[in-house]
Design a protein around this motif. Structure first.
Motif, mmCIF file in Angstrom:
data_model
loop_
_atom_site.group_PDB
_atom_site.id
_atom_site.type_symbol
_atom_site.label_atom_id
_atom_site.label_comp_id
_atom_site.label_asym_id
_atom_site.label_seq_id
_atom_site.Cartn_x
_atom_site.Cartn_y
_atom_site.Cartn_z
ATOM 1 N N ARG A 34 16.513 -3.694 7.045
ATOM 2 C CA ARG A 34 17.547 -3.232 7.548
ATOM 3 C C ARG A 34 18.181 -4.479 6.387
ATOM 4 N NH1 ARG A 34 19.298 -6.169 13.362
ATOM 5 N NH2 ARG A 34 21.518 -6.054 12.485
ATOM 6 N N THR A 35 17.992 -5.353 5.826
ATOM 7 C CA THR A 35 18.167 -6.349 4.795
ATOM 8 C C THR A 35 17.813 -6.038 3.677
ATOM 9 O OG1 THR A 35 15.517 -7.700 4.154
ATOM 10 C CG2 THR A 35 17.880 -7.879 6.226
ATOM 11 N N GLY A 36 17.489 -4.342 3.063
ATOM 12 C CA GLY A 36 17.132 -4.331 2.007
ATOM 13 C C GLY A 36 15.705 -4.056 1.619
ATOM 14 N N ASP A 37 14.941 -4.665 2.175
ATOM 15 C CA ASP A 37 13.703 -5.321 1.821
ATOM 16 C C ASP A 37 12.477 -3.952 1.224
ATOM 17 O OD1 ASP A 37 10.825 -5.570 2.059
ATOM 18 O OD2 ASP A 37 10.440 -7.391 2.535
ATOM 19 N N ALA A 40 8.804 -3.302 2.951
ATOM 20 C CA ALA A 40 9.359 -3.148 4.744
ATOM 21 C C ALA A 40 9.246 -1.767 5.268
ATOM 22 C CB ALA A 40 10.462 -4.255 5.271
ATOM 23 N N VAL A 41 10.585 -1.431 4.158
ATOM 24 C CA VAL A 41 10.882 0.504 4.555
ATOM 25 C C VAL A 41 9.389 1.031 4.463
ATOM 26 C CG1 VAL A 41 12.238 1.790 3.524
ATOM 27 C CG2 VAL A 41 13.171 -0.226 3.432
ATOM 28 N N GLU A 42 8.666 0.568 3.199
ATOM 29 C CA GLU A 42 7.928 1.109 3.090
ATOM 30 C C GLU A 42 6.146 1.141 4.323
ATOM 31 O OE1 GLU A 42 5.639 0.857 -0.273
ATOM 32 O OE2 GLU A 42 7.863 1.495 -1.817
ATOM 33 N N ARG A 43 6.045 -0.064 4.533
ATOM 34 C CA ARG A 43 4.745 -0.262 5.931
ATOM 35 C C ARG A 43 6.207 0.619 7.282
ATOM 36 N NH1 ARG A 43 4.157 -6.409 3.422
ATOM 37 N NH2 ARG A 43 2.974 -5.604 2.148
ATOM 38 N N PHE A 44 7.396 -0.369 7.156
ATOM 39 C CA PHE A 44 7.783 0.741 8.811
ATOM 40 C C PHE A 44 7.229 2.612 8.199
ATOM 41 C CE2 PHE A 44 11.437 3.447 9.980
ATOM 42 C CZ PHE A 44 11.012 2.288 11.607
ATOM 43 N N VAL A 45 7.791 2.668 7.347
ATOM 44 C CA VAL A 45 7.766 4.222 8.017
ATOM 45 C C VAL A 45 6.316 4.539 7.674
ATOM 46 C CG1 VAL A 45 8.329 6.417 5.932
ATOM 47 C CG2 VAL A 45 9.967 4.963 6.235
ATOM 48 N N HIS A 46 5.002 4.344 7.227
ATOM 49 C CA HIS A 46 3.663 4.695 6.409
ATOM 50 C C HIS A 46 3.069 4.170 7.871
ATOM 51 C CE1 HIS A 46 -0.378 4.494 5.390
ATOM 52 N NE2 HIS A 46 -0.731 2.985 6.008
ATOM 53 N N ALA A 77 16.957 7.251 10.998
ATOM 54 C CA ALA A 77 15.809 6.101 11.096
ATOM 55 C C ALA A 77 16.567 5.192 10.006
ATOM 56 C CB ALA A 77 14.921 6.172 11.339
ATOM 57 N N LEU A 78 16.662 5.304 8.679
ATOM 58 C CA LEU A 78 16.900 4.830 7.952
ATOM 59 C C LEU A 78 18.559 4.469 7.921
ATOM 60 C CD1 LEU A 78 13.544 5.650 5.053
ATOM 61 C CD2 LEU A 78 14.405 3.546 6.573
ATOM 62 N N GLY A 79 18.781 5.396 7.714
ATOM 63 C CA GLY A 79 20.472 5.730 8.062
ATOM 64 C C GLY A 79 21.382 4.449 8.526
ATOM 65 N N SER A 80 20.440 4.344 10.231
ATOM 66 C CA SER A 80 21.185 3.323 11.428
ATOM 67 C C SER A 80 19.980 2.309 11.645
ATOM 68 C CB SER A 80 20.534 5.215 12.708
ATOM 69 O OG SER A 80 20.916 6.046 12.393
ATOM 70 N N LEU A 81 19.144 2.206 10.742
ATOM 71 C CA LEU A 81 18.671 0.691 10.744
ATOM 72 C C LEU A 81 20.022 -0.439 10.900
ATOM 73 C CD1 LEU A 81 15.687 1.078 8.129
ATOM 74 C CD2 LEU A 81 15.592 -0.051 11.086
ATOM 75 N N HIS A 82 20.812 0.185 10.197
ATOM 76 C CA HIS A 82 21.890 -1.614 11.125
ATOM 77 C C HIS A 82 22.288 -1.439 12.079
ATOM 78 C CE1 HIS A 82 24.252 1.486 10.094
ATOM 79 N NE2 HIS A 82 24.857 1.841 11.180
ATOM 80 N N ARG A 83 22.173 -0.883 12.872
ATOM 81 C CA ARG A 83 22.121 -0.537 14.499
ATOM 82 C C ARG A 83 21.675 -1.102 14.753
ATOM 83 N NH1 ARG A 83 25.469 3.988 12.817
ATOM 84 N NH2 ARG A 83 23.962 5.385 13.950
#
Length: 205
Positions: A34-37, A40-46, A77-83
């Motif tokens: 959510r903070t732009g890491d 973390a995005v890549e690990r979450f998706v993988h 999901a990535l577009g809604s991560l802030h929620r």
């Protein structure tokens, strides 16, 4: 910045504990994303890409749409991560998005002119699987047996027995009581056992 790599699934120990630990890591990565890491995005998706594809494949009647629906799921999901606030596991949150993506896909397809009658998805899915690998034949048999289950029982079985979600999370995802999920899983398991016994009897005859 999150530094730990994706934890390997331990061979020993309680599988439920291992899955819980993995889910905690995935949820932490989703919160960090959510903070732009970007790591973390890549690990979450993988970590969840395989589960999303499996879930979508069993919900969707069109095997050619699986990759597009999985991609749509992650884009949503990535577009809604802030929620996302971590009140549920990131896995169940993402699978709920995947479910909505499939439903929206059905609605979109319903208003589009059909180009042709689509063939059964089971043979297409079987052809798409790698061959010559240990357990491949068993996997195809399970795929065929699952395809014969009623939709609600198949979904409950996949969520709890294949993807490892707790019954409570599967119930929330399916919008039904926990007892209903348990009943659906029990009936699905009984049906699969009977079908496997029938298949063995035919082979031994």
């Amino acid at each position: 910045m999150i530094t730990p790599a994706l934890p390997a699934r331990p061979v020993e120990g309680d599988p439920a504990d291992a899955l819980h630990t993995l889910d905690e890591s995935i949820t932490a990565w989703a919160l960090a994303a959510r903070t732009g890491d970007q790591a973390a995005v890549e690990r979450f998706v993988h970590a969840l890409h395989r589960d999303v594809r499996r879930y979508v494949a069993h919900l969707c009647a069109d095997p050619q749409a699986v990759d597009d629906l999985a991609q749509d799921t992650f884009l949503r999901a990535l577009g809604s991560l802030h929620r996302f606030e971590g009140r549920s596991s990131a896995r169940s949150w993402l699978l709920s998005i995947a479910r909505r993506a499939v439903i929206d896909g059905y609605r979109y397809a319903a208003v589009r002119p059909r180009r042709s009658d689509a063939a059964d998805w089971e043979p297409a899915a079987e052809r798409a699987q790698p061959r010559g690998l240990p357990g491949f034949d068993d996997g195809v048999v399970l795929l065929d047996l699952l395809a014969a289950l009623p939709d609600e029982r198949r979904e409950a079985f996949i969520l709890t027995q294949l993807l490892g979600l707790p019954y409570a999370e599967a119930a929330a995802l399916s919008d039904c009581p926990v007892g209903t999920v348990r009943s659906r899983v029990a009936r699905a398991r009984a049906t699969l056992v009977d079908q496997l016994a029938d298949a063995d009897a035919v082979l031994m005859a």
